[in-house]
Design a protein around this motif. Structure first.
Motif, PDB file in Angstrom:
ATOM      1  N   LEU A  62      -9.060  11.637   2.225  1.00  0.00           N
ATOM      2  CA  LEU A  62      -7.960  10.862   1.650  1.00  0.00           C
ATOM      3  C   LEU A  62      -6.872  10.591   2.681  1.00  0.00           C
ATOM      4  O   LEU A  62      -6.223   9.542   2.647  1.00  0.00           O
ATOM      5  N   THR A  66      -5.549   6.362   3.229  1.00  0.00           N
ATOM      6  CA  THR A  66      -4.249   5.754   2.914  1.00  0.00           C
ATOM      7  C   THR A  66      -3.640   4.895   4.026  1.00  0.00           C
ATOM      8  O   THR A  66      -2.784   4.055   3.713  1.00  0.00           O
ATOM      9  N   LEU A  69      -3.479   1.155   3.207  1.00  0.00           N
ATOM     10  CA  LEU A  69      -2.428   0.699   2.290  1.00  0.00           C
ATOM     11  C   LEU A  69      -1.056   0.771   2.947  1.00  0.00           C
ATOM     12  O   LEU A  69      -0.237  -0.136   2.802  1.00  0.00           O
ATOM     13  N   GLY A  70      -0.815   1.863   3.678  1.00  0.00           N
ATOM     14  CA  GLY A  70       0.470   2.015   4.347  1.00  0.00           C
ATOM     15  C   GLY A  70       0.736   0.897   5.337  1.00  0.00           C
ATOM     16  O   GLY A  70       1.864   0.416   5.472  1.00  0.00           O
ATOM     17  N   THR A 111      -0.863  16.046  -1.458  1.00  0.00           N
ATOM     18  CA  THR A 111      -0.588  14.661  -1.877  1.00  0.00           C
ATOM     19  C   THR A 111       0.491  14.030  -1.008  1.00  0.00           C
ATOM     20  O   THR A 111       0.376  12.872  -0.581  1.00  0.00           O
ATOM     21  N   ILE A 114      -1.026  13.246   2.382  1.00  0.00           N
ATOM     22  CA  ILE A 114      -1.961  12.119   2.285  1.00  0.00           C
ATOM     23  C   ILE A 114      -1.193  10.791   2.258  1.00  0.00           C
ATOM     24  O   ILE A 114      -1.501   9.862   3.004  1.00  0.00           O
ATOM     25  N   ILE A 115      -0.186  10.704   1.397  1.00  0.00           N
ATOM     26  CA  ILE A 115       0.591   9.456   1.282  1.00  0.00           C
ATOM     27  C   ILE A 115       1.448   9.240   2.531  1.00  0.00           C
ATOM     28  O   ILE A 115       1.535   8.132   3.066  1.00  0.00           O
ATOM     29  N   GLY A 118      -0.381   7.907   5.439  1.00  0.00           N
ATOM     30  CA  GLY A 118      -0.684   6.488   5.245  1.00  0.00           C
ATOM     31  C   GLY A 118       0.431   5.591   5.738  1.00  0.00           C
ATOM     32  O   GLY A 118       0.189   4.506   6.274  1.00  0.00           O
ATOM     33  N   THR A 217      -4.641  -4.627  -5.484  1.00  0.00           N
ATOM     34  CA  THR A 217      -4.535  -3.580  -6.501  1.00  0.00           C
ATOM     35  C   THR A 217      -5.584  -3.765  -7.586  1.00  0.00           C
ATOM     36  O   THR A 217      -6.258  -2.814  -7.995  1.00  0.00           O
ATOM     37  N   LEU A 221      -7.827  -1.035  -5.717  1.00  0.00           N
ATOM     38  CA  LEU A 221      -7.181   0.226  -6.077  1.00  0.00           C
ATOM     39  C   LEU A 221      -7.449   0.642  -7.519  1.00  0.00           C
ATOM     40  O   LEU A 221      -7.856   1.786  -7.781  1.00  0.00           O
ATOM     41  N   SER A 499     -13.022   7.804   6.601  1.00  0.00           N
ATOM     42  CA  SER A 499     -12.753   8.602   5.410  1.00  0.00           C
ATOM     43  C   SER A 499     -14.045   9.123   4.778  1.00  0.00           C
ATOM     44  O   SER A 499     -14.147  10.305   4.426  1.00  0.00           O
TER      45      SER A 499
END
Length: 553
Positions: A62, A66, A69-70, A111, A114-115, A118, A217, A221, A499
């Motif tokens: 994960l 990300t 997306l980032g 979490t 992970i974000i 990203g 999205t 997503l 990933s």
């Protein structure tokens, strides 16, 4: 006659170099102790080898998903500097929270990392490229990225020494705190140099031909989220057990299916001129998955090998004093037939909801021949297991100039291989590194005796050559072959393959304890990489032909 003035690098480079160095310091410090912490009986979560490997694989999968997306959010909405700062702060907080001994807090911390990754990872690299976009510095861009890449590995090398000192002297929570502090230092350094690259923080916005974020999205997503929930719940409900190892693995596989379908649809919907380049890229994405599956076992199977099967005794008096004074080693007392041979001779396990003690947990002295065992009550100094994770970045620092010089020498003779060729050779060379570990198993009588750390150093040395052939070339290939309108999406495809490989590394590592003959574990890894390399070599003529068609090498 005056000499031509030497053009220096942009003033922003040292700040970005140091920012990335400290960011990687935090990340690799955390990764170096992650599974050791999860398996720790006294202060960790007493997880089994399979449980810790599964969670590790899901986590790093994960982490590499990300950035796609980032990067898009930064490109279109936030800009690079805001994204980098937000991501850095999230990761720093996440590392600190990992030291709080609670599974809920651990998942929250993961979490945040992970974000945060990203937002941070893709955008600091993009910003670096932007500051080299002026005519004055454009021809130094490759050198700039090489210097930047060295920063990554300097951070990855030194962090494990700090991590070892912290968890030996003070405990796991202080090691994670050190990772968080490293990340915060990286953010401070980045903000300090802001004046040197503020002008290059230019949002791309939504361009003609770009897929809107709302469409991404709805098409990627949302379907992935729904599929992941289905994968977590349905197989267990219908079959009474997971399809592949665990609920998290099933969820990840199901979540990837809509994304894989989406990338396949890009090919089928592409124009005639775009089809062949896209086919080449998608092929490379598939080929490199198995490289990442083996390479990323540095935090699982190879860490286990360092912990249980490598001779970690510091016998030289000078070295012993140095390791001890720097808190890079643990002083243990050998007690025959004691439950405290090393750390704990058991680990806590749950069976049918009841916590039990398992007394056959491998201890450090378990596979030391009787003739080599210390005397009763004798103190033994053992270097910290996580130091083995500094071997790979050390090799990167040593080998990068040699690899660059090698390809420069070939280029001058017009014999430099294509980017695709470098990637396929990278997979093949990585397969050879696994044979070194097969040799280590045979040298140690399949774990009955400990072996020298030189085996690990040799294996890491070979796979690092493969890494340098493959990893920097991947993003280069994407930039060369991607249609301009979907370059960001295809960058996301590279991260997707990374990933999937990361998750597969965890799946493979969960099988460690099921192999009585550990050489078979490594033979399986060798077979997977060799298979991937053979497929690559079969397709290489076709891949090079496509690259020639689009005018790149």
């Amino acid at each position: 006659m005056s000499a031509t003035p030497k053009v220096k690098h942009p003033k922003g480079l040292p700040f970005l170099f140091l920012s990335e160095m400290w960011e990687r310091f935090g990340y690799y410090l955390m990764i170096g102790i992650f599974t050791l912490y999860l398996k720790d009986v006294k202060a960790g979560f007493a997880m089994t080898e399979a449980e810790s490997a599964d969670l590790y694989g899901t986590f790093i999968a994960l982490v590499f998903l990300t950035p796609f997306l980032g990067g898009l959010i930064a490109d279109r909405y936030l800009g690079y500097t805001k994204s980098i700062v937000i991501g850095g702060l999230m990761m720093g907080v996440g590392y600190c929270l990992m030291g709080v001994h609670s599974l809920t807090m651990l998942y929250l911390a993961m979490t945040l990392v992970i974000i945060g990754n990203g937002f941070f990872k893709p955008n600091i690299s993009t910003l670096l490229g932007n500051i080299y976009s002026t005519p004055e510095y454009q021809d130094k861009k490759d050198d700039g990225y090489n210097i930047f890449y060295m920063g990554i590995n300097v951070g990855a090398f030194i962090c494990n020494f700090f991590g070892a000192a912290m968890y030996i002297m003070l405990g796991w929570e202080y090691a994670f705190l050190a990772a968080g502090i490293g990340m915060f230092i990286g953010v401070i350094v980045f903000l300090t140099g802001l004046k040197h690259y503020r002008a290059f923080d230019i949002k791309k916005g939504v361009q003609e031909g770009d897929m809107s974020f709302a469409k991404i999205t709805m098409l990627i997503l949302f379907p992935s989220l729904i599929a992941g929930v289905i994968g977590w719940i349905v197989p267990t409900k219908l079959l009474g057990h997971a399809l592949v190892g665990s609920n998290s693995t099933d969820a990840f596989i199901f979540a990837c299916l809509p994304v894989i379908y989406f990338y396949g649809s890009l090919y089928f919907k592409a124009s005639k001129a775009e089809k062949r380049p896209l086919a080449a890229l998608l092929t490379i994405f598939i080929v490199v998955i198995l490289f990442w599956a083996v390479f990323k076992q540095n935090g699982t199977a190879l860490t286990t090998w360092a912990d249980r099967y490598t001779n970690r005794e510091v016998s030289n008096p000078t070295a012993k004093q140095a390791f001890s004074s720097l808190s890079l080693s643990q002083n243990v007392v050998y007690q025959k037939d004691s439950v405290a041979l090393y750390d704990e001779a058991f680990r806590l396990q749950k069976k049918d909801g009841v916590v039990q003690k398992e007394f056959n947990y491998p201890t450090y002295f378990k596979n030391v021949p009787a003739a080599q065992l210390p005397k009763e009550g004798e103190h033994v100094e053992l270097w910290a297991t996580n130091l083995s994770l500094s071997i790979n970045p050390a090799w990167v620092i040593i080998l990068t100039p040699l690899i660059v010089a090698f390809f420069t020498w070939l280029r001058r003779r017009d014999k430099e291989p294509s980017t695709a060729s470098k990637i396929i050779f990278g997979v093949f060379i990585s397969a050879l590194s696994v044979l070194v570990m097969v040799g280590a198993v045979y040298a140690g009588g399949n774990g009955s005796e400990k072996v020298s750390v030189l085996w690990l150093m040799g294996s890491y040395g070979v796979i690092t050559i493969g890494e340098l052939f493959l990893s920097p070339m991947g993003l280069s290939l994407v930039s060369k072959l991607s249609p301009v309108r979907i370059t960001s999406l295809m960058m996301g495809g590279w991260f997707l393959s990374t990933s999937i490989g990361n998750k597969l590394s965890g799946v493979l590592a969960t099988m460690w304890d099921t192999y009585g003959d550990k050489s078979n574990f490594f033979w399986v890894n060798f077979a997977l990489l060799l298979f991937s390399a053979v497929i690559g070599f079969i397709l290489l003529k076709w891949l090079n032909g496509i690259m020639k068609e689009v005018g790149v090498k």
